[in-house]
Enzyme design. Structure first.
Site, mmCIF file in Angstrom:
data_model
loop_
_atom_site.group_PDB
_atom_site.id
_atom_site.type_symbol
_atom_site.label_atom_id
_atom_site.label_comp_id
_atom_site.label_asym_id
_atom_site.label_seq_id
_atom_site.Cartn_x
_atom_site.Cartn_y
_atom_site.Cartn_z
ATOM 1 N N SER A 182 26.299 21.989 43.884
ATOM 2 C CA SER A 182 26.948 21.386 45.048
ATOM 3 C C SER A 182 26.200 21.757 46.320
ATOM 4 C CB SER A 182 28.402 21.876 45.153
ATOM 5 O OG SER A 182 28.968 21.557 46.407
ATOM 6 N N TYR A 195 34.605 28.770 44.727
ATOM 7 C CA TYR A 195 33.942 27.563 44.237
ATOM 8 C C TYR A 195 32.467 27.568 44.636
ATOM 9 C CZ TYR A 195 32.682 22.566 44.096
ATOM 10 O OH TYR A 195 32.055 21.359 43.873
#
Length: 291
Positions: A182, A195
């Protein structure tokens, strides 16, 4: 005769041209310039791909893109049966040989069973796409519980170790592993610390695994999407944030899953990306992250 440095291996006959930019016809061997694959032949014809999170979002778009290129598919999902059925129906409409498999990939035993089912169905795995993930925003770092921390790492990172270890005995030379990281791995996120930490670890995992598998002829790469419009967004954020999701990137909008999927096709295709391993592609709407 020039002296080679220690550990340097000759890979071409010794030769020298005395004028730049040089003459290609004089090179031995000649550079390979013709396209490595015919555009008339599907890039992934008869390849078997296992895609986690393949029921929706980026995973679904990757599955459809792979199907268009001739791959056989196993899409894995947690419990979103209706989405999985919709994806499978769409794959079948494309005459794609596909199966759906459910289970919690944070569990090592489940990962082994998923691989066993793919091998039982197709007899091989050529492409492993480690894509599934979860995220749980916390405005205060102190509110990240031990349970949340473990759950996020199990789904996002441990699963990649488990599935890769289970699939590796079945991956042959020319196989490809593609991990979804990401943009948050590079710029961070104040409300998604756990995350983002998993996504940073995935970058290092990708680079290290690429080195570990290079002698086996298995390429390992990753894709680091920016803000992409997937079910994870409305299931994660409140309505106000969803309404403006992605508006802060240079392109001014969230991306669509089918704008990300071509990156996976490129990395899965040995013809297109045979000289690429340990790298990350960045379909993120124009954000410069220097990674």
């Amino acid at each position: 005769m020039p002296q080679m440095q220690q550990n340097e291996k000759p890979v071409r006959p010794e030769q020298k041209q005395n004028q730049q930019p040089g003459i290609e016809s004089a090179m031995v061997p000649a550079p390979e310039s013709q396209p490595r694959a015919s555009s008339a032949v599907p890039k992934l014809k008869n390849k078997v791909a296992l895609i986690t999170g393949g029921d929706s979002g980026i995973g679904r778009a990757v599955a459809l893109a792979f199907a268009k290129e001739g791959a056989k598919l196993a899409i894995c999902y947690l419990s979103e049966e209706s989405d999985a059925n919709d994806t499978l129906e769409e794959l079948n409409s494309m005459d794609c040989d596909a199966i759906k498999l459910s289970g919690d990939i944070g569990d090592e035993k489940v990962c082994r069973e998923l691989v066993k089912k793919v091998i039982a169905t197709y007899g091989r795995i050529d492409i492993l796409v480690n894509n599934a993930a979860e995220q749980h925003p916390q405005e205060n770092f102190e509110d990240i519980s031990a349970e949340q921390l473990e759950r996020t790492f199990r789904t996002n990172l441990f699963s990649m170790f488990f599935l890769t270890q289970a699939a590796l005995p079945h991956l042959e030379k020319g196989a490809a592993i593609i991990n979804t990281t990401s943009v948050t791995a590079y710029r961070g996120s104040s409300s998604l610390v756990d995350y983002s930490a998993t996504k940073g670890a995935i970058v290092s995992f990708t680079r290290s695994l690429a080195h570990a598998l290079v002698k086996r002829g298995i390429r390992v790469n990753a894709v680091a999407p920016g803000p992409i419009w997937t079910p994870l967004i409305p299931s994660t954020f409140d309505a106000d944030k969803v309404a403006t999701f992605g508006s802060d990137v240079p392109l001014g909008r969230a991306g669509e899953p089918n704008e990300v999927a071509p990156s996976y096709v490129f990395l899965a295709s040995h013809a297109d990306s045979s000289y690429i391993t340990g790298q990350v592609l960045h379909p993120n709407g124009g954000e410069i992250i220097n990674g």
